[in-house]
Every structure is written in structure tokens, then in C-alpha cells.
Enzyme design. Sequence first.
Site, mmCIF file in Angstrom:
data_model
loop_
_atom_site.group_PDB
_atom_site.id
_atom_site.type_symbol
_atom_site.label_atom_id
_atom_site.label_comp_id
_atom_site.label_asym_id
_atom_site.label_seq_id
_atom_site.Cartn_x
_atom_site.Cartn_y
_atom_site.Cartn_z
ATOM 1 N N ASP A 1 0.797 -1.236 0.000
ATOM 2 C CA ASP A 1 0.000 0.000 0.000
ATOM 3 C C ASP A 1 0.829 1.286 0.000
ATOM 4 O O ASP A 1 0.286 2.370 -0.149
ATOM 5 C CB ASP A 1 -0.979 -0.007 1.199
ATOM 6 C CG ASP A 1 -0.272 -0.151 2.562
ATOM 7 O OD1 ASP A 1 -0.871 -0.750 3.487
ATOM 8 O OD2 ASP A 1 0.883 0.317 2.697
ATOM 9 N N HIS B 1 6.600 -7.728 -1.204
ATOM 10 C CA HIS B 1 5.542 -8.240 -2.071
ATOM 11 C C HIS B 1 5.119 -7.242 -3.135
ATOM 12 O O HIS B 1 4.039 -7.377 -3.721
ATOM 13 C CB HIS B 1 4.327 -8.663 -1.217
ATOM 14 C CG HIS B 1 4.638 -9.826 -0.328
ATOM 15 N ND1 HIS B 1 3.889 -10.135 0.779
ATOM 16 C CD2 HIS B 1 5.641 -10.734 -0.378
ATOM 17 C CE1 HIS B 1 4.406 -11.207 1.376
ATOM 18 N NE2 HIS B 1 5.468 -11.584 0.704
ATOM 19 N N CYS C 1 -0.269 -3.549 -22.744
ATOM 20 C CA CYS C 1 1.062 -2.937 -22.866
ATOM 21 C C CYS C 1 1.300 -2.599 -24.341
ATOM 22 O O CYS C 1 0.621 -3.136 -25.236
ATOM 23 C CB CYS C 1 2.086 -3.965 -22.395
ATOM 24 S SG CYS C 1 3.796 -3.508 -22.643
ATOM 25 N N CYS D 1 3.424 -3.788 -26.053
ATOM 26 C CA CYS D 1 3.816 -5.039 -26.738
ATOM 27 C C CYS D 1 2.591 -5.942 -26.953
ATOM 28 O O CYS D 1 2.691 -7.024 -27.518
ATOM 29 C CB CYS D 1 4.868 -5.792 -25.919
ATOM 30 S SG CYS D 1 4.235 -6.515 -24.391
ATOM 31 N N SER E 1 0.180 -11.892 10.384
ATOM 32 C CA SER E 1 -0.302 -13.179 10.901
ATOM 33 C C SER E 1 0.820 -14.206 10.901
ATOM 34 O O SER E 1 0.675 -15.295 11.437
ATOM 35 C CB SER E 1 -1.464 -13.672 10.034
ATOM 36 O OG SER E 1 -1.017 -13.806 8.684
ATOM 37 N N ASN F 1 0.810 -6.950 18.062
ATOM 38 C CA ASN F 1 -0.349 -7.515 17.372
ATOM 39 C C ASN F 1 -1.466 -7.677 18.410
ATOM 40 O O ASN F 1 -1.184 -8.038 19.544
ATOM 41 C CB ASN F 1 0.039 -8.895 16.786
ATOM 42 C CG ASN F 1 -0.932 -9.385 15.730
ATOM 43 O OD1 ASN F 1 -2.143 -9.317 15.919
ATOM 44 N ND2 ASN F 1 -0.413 -9.849 14.617
ATOM 45 N N PRO F 2 -2.733 -7.428 18.012
ATOM 46 C CA PRO F 2 -3.817 -7.647 18.987
ATOM 47 C C PRO F 2 -4.021 -9.137 19.280
ATOM 48 O O PRO F 2 -4.645 -9.512 20.253
ATOM 49 C CB PRO F 2 -5.051 -7.067 18.305
ATOM 50 C CG PRO F 2 -4.592 -6.366 17.100
ATOM 51 C CD PRO F 2 -3.228 -6.852 16.776
#
Length: 256
Positions: A111, A126, A154, A156, A195, A219-220
Site C-alpha cells: 500500500d 511483495h 502494454c 507489446c 499473521s 499484534n492484537p
Amino acid sequence: MSEHSASKSDIEKVAQFLAEAKRVIILSGAGVSKESGIPTFRDAQTGLWANFNPEELATPEGFLKDPPLVWKWYDHRRKLLEDAQPNPGHYAIVALEKFVPHLIVVTQNIDGLHQKAGSTDVVELHGSIRKFFCFDNAHDAKDVPYGLEEPPLCWCGSQLRPAVVWFGEALPSRLLMRAYAECENSDLLIVVGTSGLVQPAASLPFLGAQHGAKVVEVNPEETPVTDLADVFLKGPSGEVLPLVVAAVEKIRGAEA
Ligand code: BV8
């Protein structure tokens, strides 16, 4: 009403780790962006996406099976980011940079909110939802409009896709090698909002610990990292991390 249950003594313990650390890695996952209004990867998908498993959509097979569907899923998630702002957790991570000689953010998130908050050294394991390349030849593409019903082509002729790492795809090797090298040389790993299920990122805290790094988890909920951690600060990162920064500032103030 505070939602965290991190004790004052644990927060001070982590602050002491940070005050003494020379090389720190912040390993973040989707949870650090939750308080910016971005659903975590495992949150039930909302609306149209409720019927789809993200781990199926986020694959080359999923894209080839239904390019318009996968394209629209990423367009929807990218649109959510238009108005998203970093939250106090992101800003606390930026603030830590002034206390630690070498601090790097290794994120699983796509993000861009760490960079938007001002973090100066971010490894996007990632990839990024804001970038694109073509499926067949990996030609970069820029300025892709929102609201398209299917992947644009694209120059191409190949379909564009988001520049993210899908399940079953290898992570960019130079980024992964950098993350491994940092883990082999760090004093402290702070694992925030993940996680701890997705490999190979999930192995990084264990690699760091094998090389002598202390591990802190924010972490919660408990995760596979919790038992490894020297300190588990249970709570939302947007609440807990600013408390850690305040505790480091107190130590630094006392030293001055
Ligand atoms: C690969 C981009 C090999 C796309 C993503 C063993 C070894 C190697 C691979 C595997 C393996 N076992 C299985 C695999 C395959 C697979 C995998 O790990 N599968 C899992 C499901 C078992 N791994 C892969 O496919 C990887 N590739 O290994 O390739 C290879 C080698 C050579 C050649 C070819 C292939 C690629 C993995 C990357 C996939 N792409 N993202 C997109 O986003 O659309 S992963 C995606 O899911 C996210 O990026 C993120 O990384 C992950 C979700 O994890 P989290 O970030 O942790 O988010 P999550 O929702 O799970 O958890 C949120 C956490 O936040 C929770 O703990 C929650 O409690 C907490 N939280 C909530 N609120 C808050 C909070 N925390 C703090 N504050 C809050 N307020």
C-alpha cells in the site's frame, strides 16, 4: 478506552532494547495499515469480493482464469488507498529512525503507506499495488487509470498486471537477499501486524533470532511469532507503537 493490554514494564523493556540497538528491522504486515482503514488480507472481503478467496485471486492462475475480475479487485483495493492516510503506527515507526543508527522497514504490504508516512528505507517484499508491468514481458507501465473493466494492454500487446508478488511467484531475489542479510545483522526485530503465515516473509523473525536478534511482536492477537518473541505487546500498532516511542524519548531525555 485503550484497547491494548501491553504492560508499562513491557513497553519500557522494548524502549530499552531500542535505546541500545544499533540495527533494527521493522517487519510489517497488513495489520499496521488496519487503522488507516485498509482491510487486512485475511479480513472477510467486503461486498463483491465476499465470495472470493484472496489467495485465489492473488495468483497468476487466478489472473489468467479471469483477467477482468482480478484487475477489478486490484483496482478496488488501489482506489481504497486513494484517500488512505498513514496512521500513528506508521508515524511512530518513522519517529524511531531518529533513535536508531540503522533502521529498515521490511514490509509485506503493497500500500505504500510506510513511504507516505516518511519512512526512508522500505523494502516492499511483495511489491506495490501502485505500479504495473505486463504479464508476458514485464515491461513497466505508468499512469494506469482507475475504473477500467479489464486489464489494459502494454505497447507489446500483453495484458498489464499489478506489480505485486502473487502466491506461487518468487519474491524479487535482491529484496529477499537484502532482507536475509539485514536479519543476519540485526540487534532487534519488531514484528508488527502480521499473521506470520505467508512464506518466505514469515521465516524472517526466526532467522533474526537465530543470529542473536531480540524479537518484539506488536499484534492484537497471538501468531506463530508470539512464542519466539522476547516481548509480545498485545494491541493495535497505532496505539502501542506511539507509547514505545514516548518511552524511548523518556530514556533519551534522561540520558541527555
Ligand atoms: C513463494 C501481494 C516460491 C498480493 C502477497 C513455504 C515456503 C515457501 C513458500 C510457501 C511455503 N508454504 C506455502 C508457500 C506458498 C505461499 C504461502 O506462503 N502460502 C501461505 C498461504 C501458506 N508463498 C508464496 O507463494 C510466496 N512465493 O514462496 O514462491 C517460489 C520460489 C521460486 C520460484 C517460484 C516460486 C509469495 C507470497 C506473497 C504473496 N503475496 N501479497 C496481494 O496483496 O494481493 S501475500 C499477502 O498476504 C500480503 O502481502 C501479506 O503478506 C499476506 C497476508 O499476511 P499479513 O500481512 O500478515 O496479513 P493478514 O491479514 O494475514 O494478518 C493481519 C495481521 O494483523 C493479523 O495477525 C492481525 O491480528 C493483525 N492486526 C489486525 N489489526 C491490527 C493488527 N496488527 C496491528 N495493529 C492492528 N490494528
